[in-house]
Write a protein that holds these residues in place. Structure first.
Motif, PDB file in Angstrom:
ATOM      1  N   ALA A  78      12.561  -0.334   0.875  1.00  0.00           N
ATOM      2  CA  ALA A  78      11.309  -0.999   1.225  1.00  0.00           C
ATOM      3  C   ALA A  78      11.260  -1.291   2.726  1.00  0.00           C
ATOM      4  O   ALA A  78      10.213  -1.169   3.363  1.00  0.00           O
ATOM      5  N   ALA A  80      12.534   0.412   5.223  1.00  0.00           N
ATOM      6  CA  ALA A  80      12.190   1.600   6.003  1.00  0.00           C
ATOM      7  C   ALA A  80      10.713   1.925   5.840  1.00  0.00           C
ATOM      8  O   ALA A  80      10.043   2.321   6.801  1.00  0.00           O
ATOM      9  N   SER A  81      10.188   1.730   4.630  1.00  0.00           N
ATOM     10  CA  SER A  81       8.774   2.034   4.411  1.00  0.00           C
ATOM     11  C   SER A  81       7.893   1.016   5.124  1.00  0.00           C
ATOM     12  O   SER A  81       6.751   1.290   5.455  1.00  0.00           O
ATOM     13  N   ALA A  82       8.426  -0.191   5.349  1.00  0.00           N
ATOM     14  CA  ALA A  82       7.631  -1.233   6.002  1.00  0.00           C
ATOM     15  C   ALA A  82       7.648  -1.098   7.520  1.00  0.00           C
ATOM     16  O   ALA A  82       6.789  -1.628   8.200  1.00  0.00           O
ATOM     17  N   CYS A  83       8.638  -0.378   8.044  1.00  0.00           N
ATOM     18  CA  CYS A  83       8.780  -0.316   9.506  1.00  0.00           C
ATOM     19  C   CYS A  83       7.746   0.616  10.108  1.00  0.00           C
ATOM     20  O   CYS A  83       7.688   1.794   9.771  1.00  0.00           O
ATOM     21  N   LEU A 111      10.661  -9.275   5.362  1.00  0.00           N
ATOM     22  CA  LEU A 111       9.802  -9.691   4.254  1.00  0.00           C
ATOM     23  C   LEU A 111       9.775  -8.667   3.138  1.00  0.00           C
ATOM     24  O   LEU A 111       9.634  -9.004   1.979  1.00  0.00           O
ATOM     25  N   ALA A 112       9.879  -7.389   3.521  1.00  0.00           N
ATOM     26  CA  ALA A 112       9.740  -6.326   2.525  1.00  0.00           C
ATOM     27  C   ALA A 112      10.973  -6.204   1.649  1.00  0.00           C
ATOM     28  O   ALA A 112      10.867  -5.853   0.480  1.00  0.00           O
ATOM     29  N   CYS A 113      12.145  -6.484   2.200  1.00  0.00           N
ATOM     30  CA  CYS A 113      13.400  -6.272   1.469  1.00  0.00           C
ATOM     31  C   CYS A 113      13.435  -7.100   0.184  1.00  0.00           C
ATOM     32  O   CYS A 113      13.240  -8.310   0.216  1.00  0.00           O
ATOM     33  N   PRO A 114      13.696  -6.469  -0.968  1.00  0.00           N
ATOM     34  CA  PRO A 114      13.753  -7.227  -2.215  1.00  0.00           C
ATOM     35  C   PRO A 114      15.060  -7.995  -2.375  1.00  0.00           C
ATOM     36  O   PRO A 114      15.220  -8.763  -3.324  1.00  0.00           O
ATOM     37  N   LEU A 215       9.784   0.204  -4.372  1.00  0.00           N
ATOM     38  CA  LEU A 215       8.782  -0.632  -3.705  1.00  0.00           C
ATOM     39  C   LEU A 215       7.819   0.147  -2.819  1.00  0.00           C
ATOM     40  O   LEU A 215       6.631  -0.164  -2.779  1.00  0.00           O
ATOM     41  N   PRO A 216       8.282   1.184  -2.109  1.00  0.00           N
ATOM     42  CA  PRO A 216       7.329   1.915  -1.272  1.00  0.00           C
ATOM     43  C   PRO A 216       6.177   2.518  -2.078  1.00  0.00           C
ATOM     44  O   PRO A 216       5.089   2.720  -1.550  1.00  0.00           O
TER      45      PRO A 216
ATOM     46  N   HIS B 122       4.051   5.540   6.952  1.00  0.00           N
ATOM     47  CA  HIS B 122       4.129   5.055   5.571  1.00  0.00           C
ATOM     48  C   HIS B 122       4.073   3.533   5.519  1.00  0.00           C
ATOM     49  O   HIS B 122       4.125   2.944   4.462  1.00  0.00           O
ATOM     50  N   SER B 123       3.975   2.873   6.681  1.00  0.00           N
ATOM     51  CA  SER B 123       3.937   1.420   6.710  1.00  0.00           C
ATOM     52  C   SER B 123       2.491   0.923   6.787  1.00  0.00           C
ATOM     53  O   SER B 123       1.683   1.468   7.535  1.00  0.00           O
ATOM     54  N   ILE B 187       3.826  -5.408  -1.099  1.00  0.00           N
ATOM     55  CA  ILE B 187       5.255  -5.099  -1.207  1.00  0.00           C
ATOM     56  C   ILE B 187       6.079  -6.337  -1.573  1.00  0.00           C
ATOM     57  O   ILE B 187       7.255  -6.225  -1.908  1.00  0.00           O
ATOM     58  N   GLU B 188       5.456  -7.510  -1.556  1.00  0.00           N
ATOM     59  CA  GLU B 188       6.157  -8.743  -1.956  1.00  0.00           C
ATOM     60  C   GLU B 188       6.145  -8.896  -3.474  1.00  0.00           C
ATOM     61  O   GLU B 188       6.129 -10.014  -3.987  1.00  0.00           O
ATOM     62  N   LYS B 191       7.957 -11.551  -5.497  1.00  0.00           N
ATOM     63  CA  LYS B 191       8.296 -12.633  -4.576  1.00  0.00           C
ATOM     64  C   LYS B 191       7.086 -13.538  -4.374  1.00  0.00           C
ATOM     65  O   LYS B 191       7.191 -14.755  -4.495  1.00  0.00           O
ATOM     66  N   TYR B 331      10.078 -18.502  -3.707  1.00  0.00           N
ATOM     67  CA  TYR B 331      11.079 -17.449  -3.602  1.00  0.00           C
ATOM     68  C   TYR B 331      11.948 -17.621  -2.360  1.00  0.00           C
ATOM     69  O   TYR B 331      13.167 -17.492  -2.407  1.00  0.00           O
TER      70      TYR B 331
END
Lengths: 262, 378
Positions: A78, A80-83, A111-114, A215-216, B122-123, B187-188, B191, B331
């Motif tokens: 997630a 990497a996809s958020a960056c 924030l994206a990391c689960p 997640l991506p 992709h972001s 993506i949350e 959370k 969370y």
């Protein structure tokens, strides 16, 4: 092929060798107030991996268990996809690595990391995001990550993900002591680090109930609509604009004609 | 040629100026000494007031530009013409402030250009970044038409010619990034508290940015009426509010349907902090304004219009704060409260925006549609 590490929690004695090896290999700073093993161990910008002590219930008594924590190197990360600057990327061999030269410092990866993994150098003027890199140079040279190489008890096993999964399944089926769950097999769409345990994962501080859909996927399912929405909406607006302008023009002409008739 | 610039100084403006200057000093401090020493952000709360309020809320509140542009320039609803320039100017200033706030919030600001060359397409943030940057440029060009009435007049024809393209691109881009700000939180999953997390987040953010536009216009118009004696007929504002109300009604229905579809409706009455905040957001920001909007006796009064608008603006602010803070706190754990510097910079940015608005309104032809030939004597 994607490399992985299998952590057998029943074999970890909490010596902290892995955390020390990580510090040495990656030249990370020591901070007495932030221990790398024990009950208070927490990952941070300078602690890429820690061994945390948990007292958990097992068959009416309390037992000690140690969990090695670090980045899980998701199959579809997630972060990497958020960056938005491609500062975090997943290499073909598995490690999810960070490239500071491209990082803007938006902290969306955090924030994206689960799994709450990326940490920030809050005390620096130009802070970097820090997390376990899975020693990509070592893996490239055919070696295991520094932490795995330092483990004296065989709690960490390095190899191909598919082979490690097979081995994990073999352990679970041959030994009834284990919980029937391989943590990391499906969590967040699968991770490169896999865990097996004889006690409940939630009690060991693992985040349970993580979605098994990568997640991506969630954001991409929305993001892929962008070109269609942009073009479609743009076309509609252009049409409306032209139509309404023409309508106003015609309205103006008829007014003039009426005036001429008078 | 009228080229005299004037700016009347009043006690209120002097205070605003001091607040802006303080913010400038603190912003420099932040850029020199780093985020950690200027803010209370931490590993558990990597995003705070600057992202939550200055950016996420700021972009929504600055949405009045594209909605009014759509109504006046594309749909050609002429009665909204008297407010279009003011609405679009406020939007431009809003976006410039957002860009300022964003720049202060990024940790490695010397790398701000990286996403322009290293495409993380992709972001969601990539889309937000590109759209907001280009849209700010588009809005600056749109302002070119007004600016060239006074300075650089030879360019006026050029700007007039390119306006149609700017209008259309200038509506498409906000549509994309207003919704993308909602997508940021998709993506949350697992959370963000389920009262707010939904695959429809982008649609909810888009719709709320659209219906808060007219509300902002009414607030501005009321203030401008006090400061500059510029009166807009109540009937115009009423129609505007009705447009807003219709979108809000659809928003409310979607919101309720979404909660039932996800089997999360019960959480509204769970009696916890999240439940109360959600109720506050919906009651104060949506349901009461809807009642005002669809009761002719309330809507037709100046007080009713203003109450509607203030509630809707507050509702959108509460909504964004709920997504960024209330919904995440269970969370994330830990604690975060903005530092003095974070507050002062946010307040200073808004003060600077107000001053910029006042200056431009007093020096350019914003409040009346026909170009002013003679300047009003001051």
């Amino acid at each position: 092929m994607a490399k992985s590490v299998l952590v057998d929690i029943t074999k970890c004695v909490g010596c902290g060798s892995c955390a020390v090896a990580c510090k040495l290999w990656n030249s990370l700073k020591w901070d007495q107030s932030k221990p790398v093993n024990g009950e208070k161990a927490e990952t941070s910008a300078e602690n890429w991996t820690v061994v945390r002590l948990h007292q958990v219930p097992k068959e009416r008594e309390k037992v000690w268990r140690f969990t090695k924590q670090q980045c899980l190197h998701c199959e579809e990360p997630a972060c990497a996809s958020a960056c938005f600057a491609r500062a975090i990327v997943k290499t073909e061999q598995g490690p999810v690595i960070y490239r500071a030269s491209l990082c803007v410092g938006c902290r969306y990866c955090m924030l994206a990391c689960p799994f709450e993994i990326p940490k920030y150098e809050w005390d620096k003027v130009f802070p970097q995001v820090h997390k376990c890199q899975m020693c990509p140079e070592r893996i490239e040279n055919g070696e295991s990550p520094a932490c795995v190489a330092a483990c004296p008890t065989g709690a960490l096993k390095y190899g191909e993900r598919s082979l490690l999964l097979q081995e994990a399944r073999r352990c679970l089926s041959s030994n009834s002591n284990y919980i029937k769950h391989i943590y990391g097999e499906k969590e967040a769409g699968g991770t490169s680090w896999l865990y097996i345990s004889d006690t409940d994962f939630a009690a060991l501080g693992f985040r349970t109930g993580v979605t098994s859909r990568p997640l991506p996927d969630y954001t991409y399912s929305i993001l892929k609509l962008t070109p269609a929405v942009a073009l479609g909406w743009g076309a509609v607006l252009t049409g409306l604009y032209a139509y309404n302008r023409r309508r106003k023009e015609i309205a103006g002409e008829t007014k003039e004609k009426k005036r001429e008739k008078r | 040629m009228q080229k005299k610039w004037h700016f009347r100084m009043t006690p209120v403006r002097a205070v605003l100026l001091c607040l802006s200057l303080l913010a400038v000093v603190l912003a420099v401090y932040r850029l020199v000494f780093g985020l950690g020493s200027a803010t209370n952000l931490n590993d558990r709360w990597p995003w705070g007031l600057w992202i939550g309020f200055d950016v996420l809320t700021g972009v929504a509140l600055a949405g009045g530009g594209y909605s009014t542009c759509l109504l006046v320039h594309v749909l050609r609803i002429n009665k909204f013409k008297p407010i279009v320039r003011s609405a679009m100017l406020t939007s431009l200033i809003g976006y410039l402030l957002v860009m300022g706030g964003l720049f202060l919030d990024i940790g490695r600001w010397f790398n701000f250009w990286a996403p322009f060359v290293s495409w993380g397409y992709h972001s969601v943030l990539f889309e937000v970044f590109w759209c907001v940057s280009i849209y700010t440029l588009i809005q600056t060009l749109e302002f070119g038409e007004i600016a060239t009435e006074k300075v650089g007049r030879s360019w006026h024809g050029f700007f007039k010619k390119i306006m149609p393209v700017l209008f259309i691109v200038g509506i498409v881009l906000p549509t994309l990034h207003q919704s993308s700000l909602g997508s940021l939180y998709v993506i949350e999953v697992g959370k963000l508290y389920p009262l707010w997390w939904s695959m429809l987040l982008p649609l909810f953010f888009l719709m709320s940015s659209f219906f808060v536009g007219p509300a902002m216009v009414v607030v501005e118009t009321t203030l401008a009426g006090k400061a500059h004696g510029h009166q807009v007929e109540t009937s115009v504002l009423q129609s505007l509010v009705k447009v807003s109300g219709s979108v809000m009604l659809v928003y409310l229905i979607l919101k309720i349907a979404d909660l039932f579809y996800r089997h999360k409706a019960g959480l509204v009455l769970a009696g916890n902090f999240e439940g109360y905040m959600f109720l506050l957001e919906m009651l104060a920001g949506i349901i009461i304004p809807l009642i005002i909007c669809f009761t002719p006796g309330l809507r037709s009064t100046k007080g009713g219009l203003l109450a509607f608008s203030l509630l809707v603006v507050a509702g959108v602010i509460i909504n964004r704060m709920n997504v960024v803070f209330t919904g995440m706190s269970r969370y994330m754990g830990g604690s975060y409260f903005p530092s003095f510097i974070e507050w002062a910079v946010s307040i200073g940015l808004i003060s600077a925006g107000v001053l910029a608005y006042l200056f431009i309104v007093e020096n350019f032809n914003i409040l009346s549609e026909e170009p002013r030939v003679k300047e009003i004597a001051h």
